[in-house]
Design an enzyme around this catalytic site. Sequence first.
Site, PDB file in Angstrom:
ATOM      1  N   HIS A  34      36.193  -9.336 -22.527  1.00 21.79           N
ATOM      2  CA  HIS A  34      35.429  -9.920 -21.420  1.00 21.79           C
ATOM      3  C   HIS A  34      34.498  -8.878 -20.803  1.00 21.79           C
ATOM      4  O   HIS A  34      33.352  -9.185 -20.449  1.00 21.79           O
ATOM      5  CB  HIS A  34      36.376 -10.438 -20.332  1.00 21.79           C
ATOM      6  N   ASP A 148      35.959 -16.772 -30.336  1.00 21.48           N
ATOM      7  CA  ASP A 148      36.093 -18.227 -30.282  1.00 21.48           C
ATOM      8  C   ASP A 148      34.859 -18.832 -30.963  1.00 21.48           C
ATOM      9  O   ASP A 148      34.014 -19.453 -30.320  1.00 21.48           O
ATOM     10  CB  ASP A 148      36.211 -18.683 -28.833  1.00 21.48           C
TER      11      ASP A 148
END
Length: 270
Positions: A34, A148
């Site tokens: 992140h 993802d």
Amino acid sequence: MIVAETREQLATARAGARGTVAVVMTMGALHEGHAELLRTARAEADTVLLTIFVNPLQFAPGEDFDRYPRTLEADLAIAEQAGVDIAFTPTREVMYPQGEPAVRVDPGPAGNELEGASRPGFFHGVLTVVNKLFQLTRPDVAYFGEKDYQQLGMIRAMVRDFDLPIEVRGVPTVREPDGLALSSRNRYLAPAERQAALVLSRALTKAAHSEDPVAAGIAEFATEPEVKLDYFVLTDPMLGPAPAHGPARLLTAAWVGGTRLIDNIAVDLP
């Protein structure tokens, strides 16, 4: 850094945003992956907006919604260090003031494949919350991780098909030194499970250098009996049928104990 908990606070902060506005959407439990998204956004945009929301719509009954890690104080510290300008941290009631939405984004047939096949309704929930957050944050550009990969592709398709004025940029997967893709769910793994989980990246790497990538990847998973393979597939870069040669993508998902992990890599078929 402005921390907005309500829609009104977000609207006020967003109205004062300058230049190009970038958004990074997360469910919290931030890690170095992140942080890399945030740093990339910080380097390329004038205003960086982070969202932290554990979205119940993308969890099926029996999945890990209740135990999903929630570490807001630590997340905000990481955000501030990465140069975030606005952090939006809504509750369930703020995001869904009328309860769960009756109208949801339909991902189409592709939403029933791979992750969609293993987690029915998952992409309905993902695309619905991403669309809502796009409307609330009104970004010029959005950053999502390539870990993802199917999710990234589905979001790009939604932006294209709904004519949303947003550029979607993918950021390469961040890995531990031993190859394990960073994930908020890694913290569920016991030490032995953490070691076993290395089979995901190992299988992808071996498959990428094999004449029969899928067979090589599945064979590598067979060497790790503690890991239950969900899928191991080869597709084109847009998740269509695998090409005979040229750019392609290997994607896998597996259960390590009670934790489901995913990973993928780009390959170039000779």
